[in-house]
Motif scaffolding. Structure first.
Motif, PDB file in Angstrom:
ATOM      1  N   GLN A 445      93.637  26.781  11.261  1.00 52.04           N
ATOM      2  CA  GLN A 445      93.108  28.070  10.825  1.00 52.04           C
ATOM      3  C   GLN A 445      93.881  29.239  11.407  1.00 52.04           C
ATOM      4  O   GLN A 445      94.093  30.254  10.734  1.00 52.04           O
ATOM      5  CB  GLN A 445      91.625  28.174  11.198  1.00 52.04           C
ATOM      6  CG  GLN A 445      91.335  28.215  12.691  1.00 52.04           C
ATOM      7  CD  GLN A 445      89.846  28.136  12.991  1.00 52.04           C
ATOM      8  OE1 GLN A 445      89.115  27.402  12.338  1.00 52.04           O
ATOM      9  NE2 GLN A 445      89.394  28.890  13.990  1.00 52.04           N
ATOM     10  N   LEU A 566      83.931  28.987  12.191  1.00 56.80           N
ATOM     11  CA  LEU A 566      83.872  29.564  10.853  1.00 56.80           C
ATOM     12  C   LEU A 566      82.779  28.863  10.057  1.00 56.80           C
ATOM     13  O   LEU A 566      82.563  27.651  10.210  1.00 56.80           O
ATOM     14  CB  LEU A 566      85.208  29.393  10.131  1.00 56.80           C
ATOM     15  CG  LEU A 566      86.460  29.978  10.794  1.00 56.80           C
ATOM     16  CD1 LEU A 566      87.683  29.660   9.945  1.00 56.80           C
ATOM     17  CD2 LEU A 566      86.330  31.471  10.996  1.00 56.80           C
ATOM     18  N   GLU A 570      83.586  31.123   4.860  1.00 59.47           N
ATOM     19  CA  GLU A 570      84.820  31.654   5.435  1.00 59.47           C
ATOM     20  C   GLU A 570      85.961  30.650   5.314  1.00 59.47           C
ATOM     21  O   GLU A 570      87.100  31.017   5.023  1.00 59.47           O
ATOM     22  CB  GLU A 570      84.586  32.013   6.905  1.00 59.47           C
ATOM     23  CG  GLU A 570      83.678  33.220   7.112  1.00 59.47           C
ATOM     24  CD  GLU A 570      83.350  33.454   8.582  1.00 59.47           C
ATOM     25  OE1 GLU A 570      83.196  34.621   8.972  1.00 59.47           O
ATOM     26  OE2 GLU A 570      83.247  32.453   9.332  1.00 59.47           O
TER      27      GLU A 570
END
Length: 609
Positions: A445, A566, A570
């Motif tokens: 991420q 997250l 998201e």
């Protein structure tokens, strides 16, 4: 000291030093001669890195006995039909290779033309020692033995046999890559180390001479600009190496190591790779002979272009366009290395929970299954109640960790509709796990969001100003005076990136706004890093190129950090943005942002295949 005319033997040795400084240089000249002779198959045999023995055999047009004698004289060549040296289309043309090599080694030259008899000529360190008939097929065979044996001043500067062999192999690779229509075999100390067949396409030849995985992790380049053509293959930014030994550049079929081309290649990958990583490329540039001078270096490894800016812009722009067209694509090679580290628990024999209720194992079958087959056994299993007791020290079922499921606010999207799949969870608050139609996708991420932020900043540099967020209280950042000068000189360009700064005394700058997309950032660290980037490349790069590095630094400050939890929405939003953003397959340092484990590999882990 009076001026004197040097003897012919010494002149030949001096010329040999210019052209034949090591075995690889002699091998290059001999193989180029074979290619220019129209060979379709070239065999090379090397002993002790070429120091002891070099042999090149081809099936080209061959030479008559008279041509062989002339070929061993200086400045005699068949490759210049007239005096227009600027229009040369062959690889070699100086006419010095054979006599130069023969002046510092024992050279045996054998050749035969179609319909003629074979002839042999032996020259030992400049002196003809034998000649006569030779038995061989159409073509030429050149044997070079004991290179520099009588020139100790040059021989002592040769490297080890392994190093010289590596240089020879690199020469063959480059020439074989330039001519996929010619087959090559190489033997070193009796062991075959290279064998490529003629008639291969360019991508197959490049992959065969570099790494097989390049075919699956490369991009084709095909660009025309006027009479100039640029073609070849380039690796994805995530498929890179620590040294630039796999960068093959060709001009009109001639392997070169030109600084202009290397610099253009570095510029094309400027913000896609870390500073110490290099792509794997094979670029073929075809230019009218009147627009390039190949006679500027004794070894013909450097060239001079009439319009260097056109060539540089074509390479940078062409490679950038090819990389942009492949969007979020990333190198996919986790199966071999990653699958090997997955652990498979040993399978213990299943316990027989009902063994105490079964008859003796040697009882007759009718007693074991009952009168009507397995009905009795099935009834026994149905009536048996098994109480599970956890082993000592194990957690109770109530204390075991439980997964958390969130209520769906919208129908889950279909994985088949998205290349990167649908997010199914997060691991270590760093990696997003997604299910694609054809496998399991794992996304870093932080690396992924870092690339997304950088691409937004780059759009700001191209004229679309990046929205900024004003600070409630401007922050003063102290720097040394030269650093403040550099930041002040780039104030207008930084404003386009959303960073509004102004000078605040001789050794400080005031930050009034930062890019809105970065959120809350540490202004002190951000401005310090920007100043360092502007300083580190001040002499080597222009302002726009330096700002590319500045944008990469800012993107790292504002990206989603590893360790942040997250939610599903998201995670899916990040995946969807990656699918529409160029270069999202690699972070700003050239590392992959996502990898895929194919369903076939998953099934192999569980023994299903």
């Amino acid at each position: 000291m009076s001026i004197r005319r040097l003897p012919e033997k010494l002149v030949n040795r001096i010329a040999a030093g210019e052209v034949v400084e090591r075995p690889a240089a002699a091998l290059k000249e001999l193989v180029e001669n074979a290619i220019d002779a129209g060979a379709t198959r070239i065999s090379v045999r090397i002993a002790e890195g070429g120091i002891l023995r070099l042999e090149v055999e081809d099936d080209g047009c061959g030479m008559t006995a008279a041509d062989m004698a002339l070929a061993l004289e200086r400045h005699a060549t068949s490759k210049l039909p007239d005096d227009a040296i600027e229009d040369v289309t062959t690889l070699g043309f100086r006419g010095e290779a054979l006599p130069s090599i023969a002046s510092v080694a024992r050279l045996t030259l054998e050749s035969r033309v179609v319909g003629g008899d074979g002839w042999k000529r032996i020259v030992d360190n400049g002196a003809v020692v034998a000649e006569g008939p030779a038995a061989l097929g159409k073509g030429t065979r050149v044997l070079v033995e004991d290179l520099f044996a009588r020139v100790p001043a040059r021989r002592k500067f040769l490297r080890s046999g392994r190093s010289e062999y590596a240089a020879c192999l690199d020469v063959i690779r480059r020439l074989a890559m330039a001519r996929p229509d010619v087959g090559f075999t190489v033997e070193h100390d009796g062991r075959r180390v290279l064998d490529v067949q003629s008639g291969q396409d360019r991508l197959a030849r490049v992959a065969a001479l570099t790494q097989r995985e390049l075919a699956a992790n490369s991009i084709g380049v095909d660009l025309d600009r006027g009479e100039v053509h640029l073609g070849g293959v380039i690796s994805l930014p995530t498929y890179n190496r620590g040294i630039a030994d796999h960068q093959y550049l060709f001009v009109n079929g001639r392997p070169v190591k030109d600084r202009l081309l290397v610099g253009a290649l570095r510029g094309a990958y400027a913000d896609l790779l870390a500073r110490d990583r290099h792509p794997v490329v094979a670029l073929f540039l075809d230019v009218p002979t009147s627009e390039v001078d190949v006679n500027v270096h004794p070894a013909k490894t450097e060239v001079r272009f009439r319009d260097p800016q056109l060539i540089r812009g074509m390479i940078v722009g062409g490679l950038r366009r090819a990389l942009d067209e492949h969007g979020f694509r990333s190198v996919q090679r986790p199966a071999e290395a990653a699958a090997a580290v997955w652990q498979q628990e040993p399978v213990a024999p299943a316990p027989t929970l009902f063994a105490a209720h079964l008859p003796h194992p040697h009882a007759p079958a009718t007693h074991l299954f009952g009168a009507d087959g397995d009905t009795a056994t099935m009834a026994l299993l149905r009536d048996r109640v098994v109480d599970f007791a956890p082993p000592p020290g194990a957690l109770s079922p109530e204390a075991l960790p439980m997964g958390r499921a969130e209520a769906a606010t919208a129908p889950a999207p279909q994985a088949a509709e998205h290349p990167l799949g649908i997010a199914r969870g997060q691991i270590a608050r760093t990696y997003i796990v997604a299910e694609a139609e054809d496998g399991l996708v794992i996304v870093d991420q932080h690396a992924a969001h870092e690339r997304l932020v950088l691409e937004q900043l780059r759009r700001g540099m191209s004229g679309q100003r990046v929205p900024s967020q004003g600070l409630l209280l401007p922050e003063v950042v102290e720097l040394d005076e030269p650093a403040c000068d550099r930041v002040e000189a780039a104030t207008a360009e930084l404003a386009a990136l959303g960073v509004e700064v102004e000078r605040f005394g001789p050794a400080a700058v005031m930050v009034r706004a930062t890019p809105a997309m970065l959120g809350a950032v540490d202004c002190q660290k951000l401005v310090t890093d920007i100043a360092d980037d502007l300083a580190g490349y001040d002499a080597a790069l222009g302002l726009n190129e330096k700002l590319e590095l500045v944008a990469a630094t800012m993107a790292c400050h504002g990206s989603v950090r590893a360790g942040r939890t997250l939610n599903v929405a998201e995670m899916n939003a990040l995946l969807r943005q990656m699918e529409i953003t160029p270069h999202s397959g690699q972070c700003n340092h050239g590392r992959p942002t996502w990898v895929k484990l194919a369903m076939d590999d998953v099934e192999k882990l569980f023994g299903r295949k």
